[in-house]
Motif scaffolding. Structure first.
Motif, PDB file in Angstrom:
ATOM      1  N   GLY A 124       0.776  -1.237   0.000  1.00  0.00           N
ATOM      2  CA  GLY A 124       0.000   0.000   0.000  1.00  0.00           C
ATOM      3  C   GLY A 124       0.804   1.281   0.000  1.00  0.00           C
ATOM      4  N   GLY A 125       1.977   1.279  -0.619  1.00  0.00           N
ATOM      5  CA  GLY A 125       2.724   2.518  -0.750  1.00  0.00           C
ATOM      6  C   GLY A 125       3.688   2.793   0.381  1.00  0.00           C
ATOM      7  N   ASP A 126       4.548   3.802   0.178  1.00  0.00           N
ATOM      8  CA  ASP A 126       5.681   4.091   1.063  1.00  0.00           C
ATOM      9  C   ASP A 126       6.514   2.830   1.260  1.00  0.00           C
ATOM     10  OD1 ASP A 126       4.931   6.720   1.176  1.00  0.00           O
ATOM     11  OD2 ASP A 126       4.473   6.749   3.312  1.00  0.00           O
ATOM     12  N   LEU A 127       6.925   2.258   0.136  1.00  0.00           N
ATOM     13  CA  LEU A 127       7.761   1.063   0.167  1.00  0.00           C
ATOM     14  C   LEU A 127       9.181   1.406   0.611  1.00  0.00           C
ATOM     15  CD1 LEU A 127       6.680  -0.516  -3.252  1.00  0.00           C
ATOM     16  CD2 LEU A 127       5.497  -0.553  -1.051  1.00  0.00           C
ATOM     17  N   THR A 128       9.534   2.678   0.514  1.00  0.00           N
ATOM     18  CA  THR A 128      10.838   3.165   0.927  1.00  0.00           C
ATOM     19  C   THR A 128      10.687   4.644   1.265  1.00  0.00           C
ATOM     20  OG1 THR A 128      13.174   3.295   0.279  1.00  0.00           O
ATOM     21  CG2 THR A 128      11.531   3.759  -1.446  1.00  0.00           C
ATOM     22  N   GLU A 129      11.800   5.322   1.449  1.00  0.00           N
ATOM     23  CA  GLU A 129      11.771   6.759   1.705  1.00  0.00           C
ATOM     24  C   GLU A 129      13.129   7.348   1.341  1.00  0.00           C
ATOM     25  OE1 GLU A 129      13.009   7.146   6.381  1.00  0.00           O
ATOM     26  OE2 GLU A 129      10.880   6.875   5.932  1.00  0.00           O
ATOM     27  N   ARG A 130      13.191   8.662   1.340  1.00  0.00           N
ATOM     28  CA  ARG A 130      14.438   9.349   0.990  1.00  0.00           C
ATOM     29  C   ARG A 130      15.582   8.894   1.903  1.00  0.00           C
ATOM     30  NH1 ARG A 130      13.533  15.217   1.760  1.00  0.00           N
ATOM     31  NH2 ARG A 130      12.513  15.131  -0.277  1.00  0.00           N
ATOM     32  N   PHE A 146      -0.530   7.739  -5.812  1.00  0.00           N
ATOM     33  CA  PHE A 146      -0.419   8.990  -5.066  1.00  0.00           C
ATOM     34  C   PHE A 146       0.027  10.081  -6.038  1.00  0.00           C
ATOM     35  CE2 PHE A 146       1.307  12.208  -2.312  1.00  0.00           C
ATOM     36  CZ  PHE A 146       0.466  12.160  -1.202  1.00  0.00           C
ATOM     37  N   PRO A 147      -0.541  11.279  -5.957  1.00  0.00           N
ATOM     38  CA  PRO A 147      -0.198  12.324  -6.930  1.00  0.00           C
ATOM     39  C   PRO A 147       1.286  12.707  -6.861  1.00  0.00           C
ATOM     40  CG  PRO A 147      -2.166  12.916  -5.690  1.00  0.00           C
ATOM     41  CD  PRO A 147      -1.562  11.724  -5.001  1.00  0.00           C
ATOM     42  N   HIS A 192      -2.852   4.518  -1.236  1.00  0.00           N
ATOM     43  CA  HIS A 192      -1.970   4.769  -0.102  1.00  0.00           C
ATOM     44  C   HIS A 192      -2.651   5.589   0.989  1.00  0.00           C
ATOM     45  CE1 HIS A 192       1.531   5.554   2.277  1.00  0.00           C
ATOM     46  NE2 HIS A 192       1.415   6.868   2.105  1.00  0.00           N
ATOM     47  N   ASP A 193      -3.190   6.726   0.623  1.00  0.00           N
ATOM     48  CA  ASP A 193      -3.717   7.680   1.602  1.00  0.00           C
ATOM     49  C   ASP A 193      -5.249   7.651   1.578  1.00  0.00           C
ATOM     50  OD1 ASP A 193      -4.349   9.827   3.213  1.00  0.00           O
ATOM     51  OD2 ASP A 193      -3.057  11.272   2.176  1.00  0.00           O
ATOM     52  N   PRO A 194      -5.888   7.295   2.686  1.00  0.00           N
ATOM     53  CA  PRO A 194      -7.355   7.262   2.691  1.00  0.00           C
ATOM     54  C   PRO A 194      -7.989   8.633   2.502  1.00  0.00           C
ATOM     55  CG  PRO A 194      -6.512   7.009   4.919  1.00  0.00           C
ATOM     56  CD  PRO A 194      -5.321   6.908   4.000  1.00  0.00           C
ATOM     57  N   LEU A 195      -7.199   9.705   2.640  1.00  0.00           N
ATOM     58  CA  LEU A 195      -7.729  11.049   2.388  1.00  0.00           C
ATOM     59  C   LEU A 195      -8.247  11.174   0.960  1.00  0.00           C
ATOM     60  CD1 LEU A 195      -8.048  13.852   3.789  1.00  0.00           C
ATOM     61  CD2 LEU A 195      -5.867  14.488   2.719  1.00  0.00           C
ATOM     62  N   TRP A 196      -7.793  10.290   0.076  1.00  0.00           N
ATOM     63  CA  TRP A 196      -8.321  10.218  -1.290  1.00  0.00           C
ATOM     64  C   TRP A 196      -9.840  10.156  -1.291  1.00  0.00           C
ATOM     65  CZ3 TRP A 196     -10.702   5.702  -3.399  1.00  0.00           C
ATOM     66  CH2 TRP A 196     -10.972   5.774  -4.779  1.00  0.00           C
ATOM     67  N   HIS A 233      -0.884   4.937   5.238  1.00  0.00           N
ATOM     68  CA  HIS A 233      -0.439   6.330   5.352  1.00  0.00           C
ATOM     69  C   HIS A 233      -0.542   6.920   6.760  1.00  0.00           C
ATOM     70  CE1 HIS A 233       0.566  10.364   4.046  1.00  0.00           C
ATOM     71  NE2 HIS A 233      -0.529  10.832   4.597  1.00  0.00           N
ATOM     72  N   THR A 234      -1.588   6.643   7.488  1.00  0.00           N
ATOM     73  CA  THR A 234      -1.837   7.343   8.756  1.00  0.00           C
ATOM     74  C   THR A 234      -0.924   6.892   9.884  1.00  0.00           C
ATOM     75  OG1 THR A 234      -3.468   5.756   9.599  1.00  0.00           O
ATOM     76  CG2 THR A 234      -4.282   7.501   8.124  1.00  0.00           C
ATOM     77  N   HIS A 235      -0.414   5.667   9.816  1.00  0.00           N
ATOM     78  CA  HIS A 235       0.354   5.049  10.901  1.00  0.00           C
ATOM     79  C   HIS A 235      -0.464   4.976  12.195  1.00  0.00           C
ATOM     80  CE1 HIS A 235       4.310   5.061   8.796  1.00  0.00           C
ATOM     81  NE2 HIS A 235       3.734   6.063   8.140  1.00  0.00           N
TER      82      HIS A 235
END
Length: 277
Positions: A80-86, A155-156, A184-188, A204-206
């Motif tokens: 569901g997204g955020d598979l990694t990060e910077r 995600f946009p 990813h984000d339920p805010l969608w 997304h929300t953790h």
């Protein structure tokens, strides 16, 4: 006497801080798998018992190979997204993708943190692993002669949290089919009415990540104060009063600091079931 009491109080506060910190780190690095059965009313009989491993918000963590390999048979993995990060090592993402694709056919969507990493290299790793990256498109999952549709909402990349593309329609003749939306984000959902889906999976929300007593989670947007983590219902396109099931995962990793309180790390094994007569 007063000095002694102050020293004792300071020691107690320091000890409490150490204990709380240890609990927060333990929750952040927990390995909880929640197994549940989900009744979907339009699920074909051939997919009764279909098992999905759903993982969201991995971020910098390494997935637990021994635990996931011992789950038994899994029919599909949804990421569901955020598979990694910077600044997270891309080799870690490569290892995680190799693991999940060895378990079952894998489907993924982007999260906001994926776009903050080197998205070109991230996507190369996802594609080379054999996983299917769903960027605002549908795919059909066939099993035992039955089928369900999976729609991935991207995600946009630009335009902020509300710059989403329209939901892709199913092909003609597929109306009324069992459909799962992975986003990813339920805010969608916040600016959308009834959805043409039976099940919506998000992260997304953790779960707020750090949920303080009497204060609760620190989400700013009012939508998250209602739709935070766990199971909900959302209006469904179709018969009057029909409801889609919505699962918002607390996720497996953490955003920013590796700390959790009152919102332990989790992943999910969902067994799809037909309704009983």
């Amino acid at each position: 006497m007063v000095t002694g009491l102050l020293l004792m109080a300071g020691f107690v506060l320091l000890l409490a801080a150490v204990v709380i910190g240890a609990v927060m780190v333990a929750e952040a690095f927990g390995k909880q798998i929640i197994a549940e059965e989900i009744v979907l009313y339009s699920l074909p009989e051939a997919l009764d018992g279909f098992r999905i491993l759903f993982i969201s918000d991995i971020h910098r963590r390494t997935l637990p190979a021994a635990m996931l390999s011992s789950l038994g048979h899994v029919d599909a993995v949804f990421l569901g997204g955020d598979l990694t990060e910077r600044n997270s090592p891309l080799e870690r993402l490569r290892m995680n993708m190799k693991l999940v694709t060895s378990i079952a056919p894998t489907y993924a969507v982007h999260g906001n943190h994926d776009y903050r990493a080197d998205i070109g290299k991230v996507d190369d790793i996802i594609h080379s692993s054999g996983a299917v990256l769903l960027r605002d498109r549908n795919t059909v999952i066939e099993h035992g002669g039955g089928q369900l549709w999976l729609t991935g909402v991207d995600f946009p990349a630009t335009g902020g949290k509300k710059g989403y593309a329209p939901l892709p329609p199913l092909p003609p003749g597929s109306e009324g089919s069992c459909r799962i939306i992975l986003v990813h984000d339920p805010l969608w959902l916040s600016e959308r009415g009834p959805q043409p889906a039976n099940l919506i999976l998000a992260g997304h929300t953790h779960g707020g990540q750090v949920v303080l007593p009497f204060i609760g989670h620190g989400h700013v947007d009012n939508f998250y104060r209602t739709y935070n983590a766990g199971w909900y219902e959302w209006p469904q396109v179709g018969a009057a009063g029909a409801r889609a099931q919505l699962l918002i995962s607390r996720g497996f990793g953490t955003a920013h600091l590796p700390l959790r309180w009152g919102s332990p790390a989790e992943m999910h094994v969902l067994t799809l079931r037909c309704p009983q007569d």
